[in-house]
Scaffold this motif. Structure first.
Motif, PDB file in Angstrom:
ATOM      1  N   THR A 140      39.115 -33.747  -1.119  1.00 40.68           N
ATOM      2  CA  THR A 140      38.088 -34.630  -1.365  1.00 40.68           C
ATOM      3  C   THR A 140      38.460 -36.107  -1.293  1.00 40.68           C
ATOM      4  O   THR A 140      37.792 -37.263  -1.665  1.00 40.68           O
ATOM      5  CB  THR A 140      38.135 -34.671  -3.213  1.00 40.68           C
ATOM      6  N   ALA A 199      37.173 -36.241  -9.578  1.00 37.79           N
ATOM      7  CA  ALA A 199      36.737 -35.266  -8.662  1.00 37.79           C
ATOM      8  C   ALA A 199      37.215 -33.990  -9.183  1.00 37.79           C
ATOM      9  O   ALA A 199      37.777 -33.824 -10.215  1.00 37.79           O
ATOM     10  CB  ALA A 199      37.515 -35.391  -7.254  1.00 37.79           C
ATOM     11  N   ALA A 201      37.500 -29.619  -8.290  1.00 35.32           N
ATOM     12  CA  ALA A 201      37.501 -28.340  -7.243  1.00 35.32           C
ATOM     13  C   ALA A 201      37.667 -27.110  -8.264  1.00 35.32           C
ATOM     14  O   ALA A 201      38.239 -27.245  -8.960  1.00 35.32           O
ATOM     15  CB  ALA A 201      38.755 -28.505  -6.465  1.00 35.32           C
ATOM     16  N   VAL A 211      33.354 -27.946  -4.595  1.00 35.20           N
ATOM     17  CA  VAL A 211      34.404 -28.957  -4.136  1.00 35.20           C
ATOM     18  C   VAL A 211      33.478 -30.190  -4.237  1.00 35.20           C
ATOM     19  O   VAL A 211      32.491 -30.535  -3.778  1.00 35.20           O
ATOM     20  CB  VAL A 211      34.992 -29.222  -2.923  1.00 35.20           C
ATOM     21  N   PRO A 213      33.798 -34.372  -4.308  1.00 33.97           N
ATOM     22  CA  PRO A 213      34.533 -35.587  -4.319  1.00 33.97           C
ATOM     23  C   PRO A 213      34.282 -36.660  -5.253  1.00 33.97           C
ATOM     24  O   PRO A 213      35.147 -37.613  -5.567  1.00 33.97           O
ATOM     25  CB  PRO A 213      34.255 -36.136  -2.920  1.00 33.97           C
TER      26      PRO A 213
END
Length: 241
Positions: A140, A199, A201, A211, A213
């Motif tokens: 990210t 962020a 994930a 994912v 960012p």
């Protein structure tokens, strides 16, 4: 004869994120113990190795226990340690897999402690792996620490007022084991007006990978909290002209 015990961090995900030394061990040990949750059909640790070549006939899936009962956890890993020690006394080597780094919020820590009690004579070697949060940061572009920033790594607390204090007293918070608390955490980050600096994930390298960012567009929580890591930044990252 005495064998050898290896603790190996694997993954996250089947993208080849495995140290060369760990892959060498996987290819030559006599037994590979792959932990699997009782509610899962497959071992996530094995999923993280599905693109790699090693003797899979040596793999044995074993249940891992993390139910919050210290007595049951102790008994479980003591029994597993005795089984591994018996193989070691026959001169056989055993590798135990764990997701991410071998000693970061890992059940491997319980097993290593049990082996020290049950079989202090058995040689042990633990090889580090790659953490989910290091992978998430790389994917990210999230700086885990700039200059002298304070970085806190913790499992998500049940009391979100505690998390508020953690964020206020640190520059970056890495939040693991979010699970069903994700919706409440997103509410908190939204109220603090810092969602865009964060962020997320989810299931890195596995089926259903997500994912993000930035959380400037708030995601639907759903089951995103499981096998997820949140990277939280209190202030925007520094910009250099």
């Amino acid at each position: 004869m005495t064998g050898m015990f290896y603790g190996l961090g694997v993954g996250p995900g089947p993208a080849g994120l495995l140290p060369v030394a760990s892959l060498d061990i996987l290819r030559r040990v006599d037994h590979i113990f792959a932990p699997r949750s009782r509610v899962s059909e497959t071992s996530v640790a094995l999923e993280a190795l599905r693109s790699l070549d090693f003797p899979r006939q040596r793999v044995r899936e074993v249940e891992f226990l993390m139910d919050g009962d210290d007595r049951r956890i102790g008994q479980h890993y003591s029994a597993l340690a005795r089984e591994i020690a018996a193989l070691g006394r026959q001169g056989q080597s055993v590798a135990y897999l764990t997701i991410g780094d071998a000693m970061t919020y890992s059940t491997l820590g319980y097993l290593v402690a049990a082996l020290k009690r049950e079989a202090p004579e058995l040689p042990r070697r633990v090889l580090p792996g790659i953490t989910s949060y290091a992978t998430a940061a790389a994917m990210t572009g999230f700086a885990l620490g700039e200059g002298k920033e304070r970085v806190l790594i913790l499992p998500c607390p049940d009391d979100l007022s505690t998390l508020t204090a953690d964020i206020e007293h640190n520059d970056v918070v890495v939040l693991m084991k979010v699970g069903r608390r994700l919706n409440g955490v997103l509410d908190l980050l939204q109220n603090m007006n810092i969602l865009e600096h964060c962020a997320l994930a989810h299931r890195l390298g596995l089926d259903g990978e997500v994912v993000l960012p930035s959380l400037n567009v708030r995601p639907e929580a759903g089951r995103l909290g499981y096998l997820s890591v949140l990277l939280i930044r209190k202030h925007p990252p520094r910009r250099f002209s």
